[in-house]
Structure formats: structure tokens, C-alpha cells
Design a protein around this motif. Structure first.
Motif, short mmCIF file in Angstrom:
data_model
loop_
_atom_site.label_atom_id
_atom_site.label_comp_id
_atom_site.label_asym_id
_atom_site.label_seq_id
_atom_site.Cartn_x
_atom_site.Cartn_y
_atom_site.Cartn_z
N SER A 143 9.65 7.52 -11.45
CA SER A 143 8.74 8.29 -10.62
C SER A 143 7.39 8.23 -11.31
O SER A 143 7.20 8.83 -12.37
N ALA A 144 6.49 7.46 -10.73
CA ALA A 144 5.18 7.30 -11.35
C ALA A 144 4.45 8.64 -11.37
O ALA A 144 3.79 8.98 -12.34
N LEU A 145 4.62 9.40 -10.30
CA LEU A 145 3.91 10.67 -10.17
C LEU A 145 4.36 11.65 -11.25
O LEU A 145 3.55 12.31 -11.87
N VAL B 200 0.84 -1.19 0.00
CA VAL B 200 0.00 0.00 0.00
C VAL B 200 0.88 1.24 0.00
O VAL B 200 1.88 1.31 0.72
N ASP B 201 0.54 2.18 -0.87
CA ASP B 201 1.22 3.47 -0.96
C ASP B 201 2.57 3.44 -1.67
O ASP B 201 3.27 4.43 -1.69
N ASP B 202 2.92 2.32 -2.25
CA ASP B 202 4.15 2.31 -3.05
C ASP B 202 3.97 3.08 -4.35
O ASP B 202 4.94 3.43 -5.00
N GLY B 203 2.70 3.30 -4.71
CA GLY B 203 2.42 4.08 -5.92
C GLY B 203 1.93 3.24 -7.08
O GLY B 203 2.00 3.65 -8.23
N LYS B 204 1.35 2.08 -6.77
CA LYS B 204 0.90 1.19 -7.84
C LYS B 204 -0.24 1.80 -8.65
O LYS B 204 -0.21 1.77 -9.88
N SER B 205 -1.23 2.34 -7.95
CA SER B 205 -2.35 2.94 -8.68
C SER B 205 -1.86 4.10 -9.53
O SER B 205 -2.31 4.29 -10.66
N THR B 206 -0.93 4.86 -8.98
CA THR B 206 -0.41 5.99 -9.74
C THR B 206 0.33 5.50 -10.98
O THR B 206 0.15 6.03 -12.08
N LEU B 207 1.10 4.45 -10.82
CA LEU B 207 1.85 3.91 -11.96
C LEU B 207 0.91 3.39 -13.05
O LEU B 207 1.09 3.70 -14.23
N MET C 285 11.53 7.90 -7.11
CA MET C 285 12.93 8.32 -7.21
C MET C 285 13.06 9.83 -6.97
O MET C 285 14.10 10.31 -6.55
N ASP C 286 11.98 10.57 -7.25
CA ASP C 286 12.03 12.02 -7.01
C ASP C 286 12.26 12.32 -5.53
O ASP C 286 12.85 13.34 -5.18
N LEU C 287 11.81 11.42 -4.67
CA LEU C 287 11.94 11.69 -3.23
C LEU C 287 13.32 11.32 -2.69
O LEU C 287 13.63 11.55 -1.53
N1 GDP Z 1 6.66 11.84 -4.82
C1 GDP Z 1 6.07 10.79 -5.37
N2 GDP Z 1 4.89 10.39 -4.90
C2 GDP Z 1 4.31 9.32 -5.49
C3 GDP Z 1 4.92 8.64 -6.57
N3 GDP Z 1 4.09 7.63 -6.94
C4 GDP Z 1 3.02 7.69 -6.12
N4 GDP Z 1 3.15 8.70 -5.24
C5 GDP Z 1 2.23 9.10 -4.18
O1 GDP Z 1 2.17 8.06 -3.22
C6 GDP Z 1 0.86 7.95 -2.70
C7 GDP Z 1 0.35 6.55 -2.87
O2 GDP Z 1 0.18 6.29 -4.22
P1 GDP Z 1 -0.89 5.25 -4.79
O3 GDP Z 1 -0.69 5.20 -6.26
O4 GDP Z 1 -2.24 5.57 -4.28
O5 GDP Z 1 -0.33 3.95 -4.09
P2 GDP Z 1 -0.88 2.45 -4.06
O6 GDP Z 1 -1.44 2.27 -2.71
O7 GDP Z 1 0.35 1.62 -4.27
O8 GDP Z 1 -1.85 2.29 -5.17
C8 GDP Z 1 0.01 8.99 -3.42
O9 GDP Z 1 -0.09 10.12 -2.62
C9 GDP Z 1 0.81 9.26 -4.67
O10 GDP Z 1 0.58 10.53 -5.18
C10 GDP Z 1 6.17 9.10 -7.06
O11 GDP Z 1 6.77 8.58 -7.99
N5 GDP Z 1 6.70 10.18 -6.41
#
Ligand code: GDP
Lengths: 301, 572
Positions: free
Chosen positions: B200-202, B33-40, B165-167
Motif C-alpha cells: 500500500s503506497a499510501l 493513471v491512478d494506480d498510485g505510481k506518484s504516491t509510491l 492492498m488496503d482497499l
Molecule cells: N487506498 C489507497 N489509495 C492509494 C494508494 N496508493 C495511491 N492511492 C491513491 O490513489 C490515487 C492516485 O494515486 P497517484 O499516486 O496520483 O496515481 P498515479 O496516477 O499512478 O501517479 C490518489 O488519490 C492516491 O492517494 C494505496 O496504496 N491505497
């Protein structure tokens, strides 16, 4: 790529055929829900392929709301006759007799009676244990998690929490008494796949999909066909518009889009250009955010 | 001047022809959770223009999460109403996008407590898995879990996407050290293709195009990798398997067998054997709606006609007489338990394998795998989301291959006949204790002859066979033999001879006879030890280096406890 690789369309085709054959092998009395739309046309083609050189071993069931376009009904009858399929038409006659229509009832209630109720009644009446439908997962966000085999309880209802995991191509077709199943062999197809396949296979579809000049009521950005008497709002009138249908439902609830696309190629080109979601102009989806899902739970699909 | 629309119409025919030739890649995504999967995923769908405009519009209407700025990519992949209300996603969701090179199907499996079941489901149809790692957290125990499940389900390709990676200021050293960690623990999983990529998915770095912010990274972007990764040879094209789904018999003149090619290539004229009858014939034709084909290969759905009128029905399998699968009523498998009720030994289940539905019982649980440490533990049941190795007896024979060699004929599901729920996903590990030493038996001795079945042998003896490799001298070997014998094991010492090949051959026969075989051999037989271990696998092979124990008694006790761990227990 080696010579032993299939294109994405042929992979989808092979998998859908596998599903149709499993259904026929493992259920007592399957039926195919035939909506006359392009997805149904593709499904019927897949069924022809699955059982070739035999005939399609299940009937096609059309739920006729009596609000379908005339061109749809004509197409349905000639198409089914051409391929020698057995067609069953069912209408919720008591609701029609009681005057059910979308203008007085609203689309939700009207669909509930003329589609959902009618479908459940028809399935019960026919004693069908498996209903094959043409829904795709890409149609709407809430469908992304729908299984290929979707279980319905004894009331025909769908419980999102009580679905079986689907692994490999091993489908679990075991049912309890009174339970039934909807099978969606096109689950993994996208709208574009469907059009490309229609093009590749030269599959006949209802002419309403092709653009031509049609009489419409223009209501903000929506075009409403005038097949039946649409109550006009102040300032509205009927106009001739070059347009086509992106999806086919009941005439009062199906919007058209302005379009010049009068061939499959042009339709595909248009899709790639505009990339609008397919159901944008199907009025029912805009009733309520998440409305599709409510319908699904009630057994609409 | 022509409008852009007309230009497109002009070129569309050619374009479409090419577009219709695309192939298909299925992948699954895993992350905590929160690794950014949905964003990716949202980013992939969006950037590959897979998301339709008005879906975006309706998302913007429904947006609740304001933190992510203009577009919350994660919302693109959100789904069911109940889940939206709870703010979580529950299951496997399938998403689709395409580029001009490939069509993609994503099996998106969210990370939470149902994780194992969901990921196994998503991975079962996938060619590749993307494992997300948060660059700030590095490799966590979840990442190991994800890699393990991917390898368990036989995925040949893993992409390890180091996200956010941006972080970490796009630092190369952070990325490199995560790669090193991951490689370290993934080595024993033997996934042949690992691809590491910093993203960086974001912000979209290295997703569609290579990022200028990480010039030190020389690999391809994620999308480019997905478009080009070679998957065609992942399939088994050498051993033909054709499970019969239906007999097609529309009239007197036509009799064909409909099915989907599971592996290998079928051509008219090929000799085939029908299992389980063992009857042979030749392929007369491959008949389809689109005409007769001169060959069929996976995953084509075709109808095969044979030269001879022989009895064939659903559940039978057409195979090459020269390379048949194992025909057996007893199998070893790894299972992922998916039922709400735990696995019960000797309870009746139904196994669905290819097109067969057969009654089955779990005879024995060899071990449960701790998914976080990959350690094996003895177990008397398996609960939801647990993974174990089991021995299953079936009512009638199945036609099996090792899952690693054949996904279609090596996979099965177990169904609970009372609730009708699918309670387990199984992967055949190919060993057949019935034919004694399993893999030590050459693969081509398969079709059931009128031999004494190993199951019967085992039932009489009261325990399965095993090989104990003992490096500690003959005296210890005989002490162990006596001890085991008194505990009820049927056992015998095999003292090493000079020729390693002969040693292995004798060991094989003793195991075939059903004995707990104690092979007393010193370090000169290191090669044979490794071979026997590789052939028998951990379930039936016990390695005892006596120098690890202080006393002979301790060594004997160690072997006994390992026999228990592996579920090799004599009937009392
Ligand atoms: N800075 C940064 N934040 C990210 C990145 N990818 C995802 N996030 C943030 O991490 C949080 C969790 O992302 P989400 O896609 O919901 O995660 P999931 O739980 O794996 O589906 C969100 O606030 C995103 O905006 C990234 O590459 N860089």
C-alpha cells in the motif's frame, strides 16, 4: 559484488566523461559555462579526465555580473591558470553602465539582464553551438525532466514540448541553422554525489563554501553578505556570524547559512544532518513559485 | 558531552568511505493513471529521506490537492509549470534517492497516450522496472503492455507491485490470483527475474519495512529488494566491444583512443582487431588521468593505446579477433516509432549506433506488434508509439550484436535528417538476411570477405529467403513449390533425409543461396523443426501443418498468405 563493479560515483564519472567526449566529437564549437561554483569545479575535473593527456579542448566561459564575490574571482583566475584552461569572461557592460543592480530592478529583472541576456550575447558572439552547463536534475522539481542534451531554438529559448527523447547513451546532436544546445553532463548527479566526488578526488573549491566568521546582515532567517552595500532595513545592522555559502551566486542575492563546517567532511556531515534544499538561501528562487522554470524558458540555464 | 554533530564528524570519515563505495541501480516505473505510481515514488523518496525538508515546505505552500491528507506524496514528483496547469505529467522525469546500500535513479514515466515512447525511453537505461497494478482492478491490458515494453528493452528484472492492498483488506487470495494472471501472460516474454509484492503506497505497507498487516507475505520489502537485487551479472563481460569516440593525440609521443567500454574486459596485452579495417594489434596500455589501469570494463570511460600505429578513427570499434560482432550493412531490428510522422519505407534516415552516424533506409516492415494482444500484423508504416520489426539497409557497415546479448552494440536510434528529430529507438535482433539464414550461420563467420553479399543475391532474386516446414507429404510439397514458383518466388523442395543434422545443414545452405526452401518432413523431425524455428525466428520460419487445412489448395493459400504477412514478397 564482483571485482568488476563500479561504485555509483565512478559510474556517474564514466557517463559524464562519455557525454563530454560526444560533445567534442559531434559539435563544431563547444564551450563550457563556468560559474566558479562547486559543480563547475567537478565539471572541469571531468573534462580534464575526458581528454587526458590532452588539454581541455574548449574554453571556459564565465558570465561576470560584476556582483560576484571577490573570493570567487580570485579563485577563478588562479584555478584556470593552474589547470591551463582558456577562460573567457563576459559582462553585459551596457546594462552595468546603465546602472543595473538587484536593489532597483529586483532580482528577476537584474538576472535577466546580467545573466540571461549576457549569456545569450556571449554565446552568439562566440558562435558556440554547444554550451556545457553544470545544472543537475535534483536541484529543483522542474528540472527532473530536463534532458542531458537540451535544445534551444534560434533565440536560445527552451521549449518543454519540443525536446528529443534520449535513449541509452545515444545522443542526437543534429542541429538546424542557428539552433544550439545546452549539455548537462552532471544531470544525474545529486548534490551529495557532487560533494562526495569533491572529497574523493580532492577537488579545489571556492573558500566561501567553508565556514568562517563573516560580516552579514541578518534578515529574519537569512544571512546577507555585505560585500557590496546592502540597503539596510530599519533595525538591521551588520554582524559577525560563523557561516558559509551553500551555493554561490551574486553577493547581494546569495544567502549564507550559519555553520561550523570548515572542511569537506563537515560540510557533508552537515548536509546529511540538515538536509535542506541547496538553493534555500538563494534569494532568486523564492521570487515566485516556479521561477526557475521561467528563467529556463528564457534561456537562463 | 559531545554534541550529536561532533559524533557525526568523528564517524563521518569512515562512514563516507563506505558510502562512496555504494553501487547504482536504475529503475523505471510503469502504471496506469491512478494506480498510485506518484504516491509510491513519493513514498520511496520520502521514506528513504531523499526529500529535503524545504522542498516539502514549498510543496505544502503550493498544495492544491487536498484529498490525500497531510502530505500528498504525489506532489513530490510533480514538475513543470505547464503540466501543473494542465494537471498532467508529460514526459520521463528522473528522480534520485539513496540509502546506505545503494544509489537509485528512477526514470518515472507517466501513463497516458505517449506511454510507449516514454516507457521505452525510461527503460532504455534501466536495470529493473516496477510495474504497478491496482489490487482492485487486477491485471489489465496496460499491465501487459508495460511488461512487453520492459522485455522489449531487455530488462532482466521486473517487480510487480500490487498496490492499494488496503482497499482489498490485505487479502492474500487477491494478491495470489493477480500473480497467477501475470505469470500466465508474462511467460513468453522471458524476463528472467519476476518479483511480486503486495503493497500500500499510501500507508507504506511493504515499502520500506515488511508490513504487519500482511504476515502471509514472506518476501522482502520493496526497498530491501531494490537494495539487494543482483544486477552486476546483467552486463556482457565476455565479448569486448570498445567503440572509439575520439582519437587523443596531444603530441607526437601519445596516440590513444578514447571511449567507453561497451562490454567485456580490456587488458594490456590483449589482441584486438579494429573494425571495419580488420587490422589487428595488441593493447599497449589503458591510459587515464588517474594513471594506467590493468583492466577496463563497462561502463568505464578510458583511453586505449595500441602497440602498432594503425589507422583508427571515431566510429571504429576495437574487438577481440576471436569474437567479433557482425559487420553488416543490413540488419533486422525491432523499433519503437517515436516520430510524429510515420515511418516511410525507403526514405532516408540517419542511424546512430555506438559512435557511428550512418545514412539508412528501412527496406521492409516485417510486421507491427499489437501492443495489447502481442499479435503480429502486416504493416506498410509505423506510427508514433507503434512497435514493429523492420529490415534496415545502411550506407556503410555497422558492428552489431544481438540486443539481448549486448545492449550497447545492439541498440540504435533513427534520426530524421529534415527535422533532426529522434524518430525511432531500435533493438537489433541480430539476424542478418545478407548472410542468408541469419542465425543459422555460425556467429564467427563475420568479417566481410569478398563473397557475393546476400543483399545482392536477394536483390537479384527479388525476395528474401525463408524456410517453410511442411508436414503433409511430398506431393503437397511439390504442389506448393509449383504454386510459389509461378507467383515469382525462387523455391526448391528439400525432402527429409534420415539424418536430422544433415537436413538442417542442407536447409542452411539453401537459405544461404537465397531460396524459399520447402522442407517436407514428418513428425519424426520434430526436434529439427524446433531448432530451425529457434534459429531462424518467426520472421523467416513458416510452420505449415497440412492437417489443419481441409484441402491442399487451402494449405498452399495459407503458406502464401503467411509469406505476405512476413513481408517476403517477390518483386513483380
Ligand atoms: N487506498 C489507497 N489509495 C492509494 C494508494 N496508493 C495511491 N492511492 C491513491 O490513489 C490515487 C492516485 O494515486 P497517484 O499516486 O496520483 O496515481 P498515479 O496516477 O499512478 O501517479 C490518489 O488519490 C492516491 O492517494 C494505496 O496504496 N491505497
Amino acid at each position: 559484488m564482483t571485482g568488476l563493479t563500479l561504485t555509483h560515483l565512478r559510474v556517474l564519472e564514466a557517463e559524464s566523461i562519455h557525454i563530454l567526449r560526444e560533445v567534442v566529437a559531434e559539435f563544431q564549437k563547444p564551450v563550457m559555462l563556468y560559474s566558479i561554483g562547486k559543480d563547475s569545479s567537478v565539471m572541469v575535473r571531468l573534462a580534464q579526465k575526458a581528454f587526458y593527456p590532452g588539454r581541455i579542448p574548449f574554453p571556459l566561459l564565465h558570465i561576470d555580473t560584476t556582483y560576484k564575490f571577490r573570493e570567487m574571482i580570485e579563485f577563478r583566475d588562479s584555478f584556470c591558470a593552474d589547470i591551463g584552461a582558456k577562460l573567457i569572461v563576459h559582462t553585459n557592460q551596457s546594462a552595468i553602465d546603465a546602472g543595473a543592480n538587484p536593489f532597483d530592478l529586483g532580482t528577476q529583472k537584474c538576472c535577466g539582464l546580467l545573466k540571461t541576456r549576457a549569456l545569450l550575447d556571449a554565446l552568439t558572439a562566440g558562435g558556440y553551438d554547444a554550451a556545457i552547463g553544470g545544472a543537475r536534475r535534483d536541484e529543483e522539481k522542474s528540472r527532473a525532466k530536463e534532458r542531458i542534451y537540451s535544445f534551444r531554438d534560434t533565440h536560445g529559448q527552451w521549449d518543454p514540448k519540443n525536446q528529443r527523447p534520449e535513449l541509452w547513451n545515444l545522443f542526437n546532436s543534429r542541429l538546424g541553422p542557428g539552433e544550439s544546445i545546452r549539455v548537462f553532463p552532471l544531470s544525474n548527479w545529486t548534490e551529495l554525489d557532487v560533494w562526495q566526488y569533491i572529497h574523493l578526488e580532492n577537488i579545489p573549491i571556492v573558500p566561501l563554501y567553508y565556514a568562517k566568521k563573516r560580516e552579514m546582515v541578518v534578515r529574519s532567517s537569512t544571512l546577507i553578505p555585505v560585500e557590496i552595500d546592502v540597503p539596510l532595513l530599519p533595525g538591521e545592522r551588520k554582524e559577525e556570524v560563523m557561516c558559509r555559502m551553500r551555493s554561490l551566486g551574486c553577493s547581494p542575492c546569495t544567502g549564507a547559512i550559519r555553520s561550523e563546517a570548515d572542511t569537506i567532511l563537515k560540510i557533508i556531515a552537515e548536509m546529511m544532518l540538515f538536509r535542506r534544499s541547496e538553493r534555500e538561501n538563494r534569494v532568486i528562487d523564492f521570487d515566485q513559485e516556479g521561477s526557475m522554470e521561467i528563467k529556463k524558458r528564457e534561456g537562463y540555464f | 558531552m559531545s554534541s550529536p554533530t561532533q559524533d557525526i564528524f568523528a564517524g563521518i570519515d569512515q562512514f563516507l568511505k563506505k558510502d562512496e563505495e555504494k553501487d547504482l541501480l536504475r529503475f523505471t516505473t510503469a502504471g496506469s493513471v491512478d494506480d498510485g505510481k506518484s504516491t509510491l515514488i513519493g513514498r520511496l523518496l520520502f521514506d528513504s529521506k531523499g526529500v529535503y525538508e524545504d522542498q516539502l515546505a514549498s510543496i505544502q505552500k503550493a498544495t492544491v490537492n487536498e484529498s490525500a491528507g497531510a502530505i500528498d506524496f504525489a506532489l513530490l514528483t510533480d514538475g513543470l509549470r505547464a503540466e501543473r496547469e494542465q494537471g498532467i505529467t508529460i514526459d520521463v522525469a528522473y528522480r534520485y534517492f539513496a540509502t546506505p546500500r545503494r544509489k537509485f535513479i528512477i526514470a518515472d514515466t507517466p501513463g497516458h497516450e505517449q506511454y510507449t515512447r516514454n516507457m521505452a525511453t525510461g527503460a532504455s537505461t534501466a536495470n529493473l522496472a516496477i510495474i504497478l497494478i491496482d489490487a482492485r482492478n487486477g491485471v489489465l491490458s496496460q499491465s501487459r503492455r508495460h511488461a512487453f515494453i520492459a522485455s522489449l528493452l531487455g530488462l532482466q528484472h521486473l517487480v510487480i507491485a500490487v498496490n492499494k492492498m488496503d482497499l482489498v483488506d490485505y487479502r492474500q487470495d487477491v494478491f495470489e490470483s493477480i500473480c497467477e494472471d501475470f505469470r500466465g501472460f508474462a511467460a513468453p516474454l522471458s524476463v528472467p527475474d519476476l518479483y511480486f509484492i503486495p503493497v500500500s503506497a499510501l500507508h507504506g505497507d511493504n515499502i520500506v519495512a515488511r508490513s504487519e498487516r500482511m504476515p502471509w507475505f514472506e518476501g522482502a520489502s520493496l526497498l530491501h529488494h531494490l537494495e539487494t537485487v543482483h544486477i552486476a551479472s546483467d552486463r556482457n563481460l565476455s565479448e569486448m566491444r570498445f567503440p572509439v569516440q575520439l582519437v587523443v593525440r596531444p603530441n607526437q609521443n601519445f596516440r590513444g583512443y578514447a571511449g567507453q567500454v561497451a562490454s567485456g574486459v580490456i587488458r594490456p596485452g590483449d589482441p584486438v582487431m579494429v573494425l571495419p579495417s580488420g587490422r589487428t594489434s595488441r593493447v599497449k596500455s589503458i591510459s587515464t588521468f588517474d594513471g594506467e589501469f590493468d583492466r577496463a570494463f563497462p561502463p568505464m570511460s578510458v583511453t586505449v593505446c595500441l602497440e602498432d600505429e594503425i589507422d583508427v578513427s571515431r566510429g571504429n570499434m576495437l574487438v577481440p579477433p576471436s569474437h567479433p560482432p557482425q559487420v553488416t550493412r543490413c540488419l533486422d531490428a525491432r523499433v519503437v516509432w517515436m516520430g510524429n510522422q510515420p515511418l516511410e519505407l525507403r526514405r532516408q534516415y540517419i542511424i546512430k549506433h555506438t559512435t557511428q552516424l550512418v545514412k539508412a533506409q528501412v527496406r521492409n516492415i516485417r510486421y507491427r506488434v499489437d501492443i495489447n494482444t502481442l499479435e503480429r500484423h502486416p504493416a506498410s508504416d509505423l506510427k508514433l508509439n507503434e512497435i514493429g520489426a523492420v529490415v534496415i539497409d545502411t550506407h556503410s557497415p555497422l558492428f552489431l550484436d544481438h540486443y539481448g546479448r549486448n545492449r550497447a552494440t545492439g541498440s540504435f536510434v533513427l534520426i530524421d535528417p529534415v527535422t533532426n528529430a529522434t524518430v525511432a529507438a531500435g533493438m537489433v535482433t541480430g539476424r542478418d538476411p545478407r548472410v542468408a539464414g541469419g542465425v543459422l550461420e555460425p556467429d564467427n563467420v563475420v568479417v566481410e570477405a569478398d563473397r557475393v553479399p546476400a543483399a545482392g543475391r536477394q536483390a537479384r532474386i527479388g525476395h528474401p529467403p525463408a524456410l517453410i516446414w511442411l508436414n503433409g507429404g511430398a506431393q503437397l510439397a511439390y504442389a506448393l513449390e509449383r504454386d510459389l514458383f509461378e507467383r515469382g518466388y525462387l523455391t526448391h523442395v528439400l525432402a527429409a533425409q534420415t539424418d536430422g543434422t544433415v537436413l538442417l545443414e542442407v536447409a542452411r545452405n539453401m537459405i544461404a543461396a537465397g531460396l524459399i526452401t520447402i522442407c517436407s518432413a514428418d513428425f519424426l523431425y520434430e526436434v529439427e523443426r524446433e531448432r530451425a524455428h529457434a534459429l531462424l525466428g518467426a520472421e523467416q520460419f513458416i510452420d505449415c501443418d497440412a492437417s489443419r487445412f481441409d484441402t491442399p489448395e487451402a494449405a498452399v493459400a495459407g503458406v502464401v498468405s503467411e509469406l505476405h504477412t512476413k513481408g517476403i514478397v517477390p518483386a513483380s
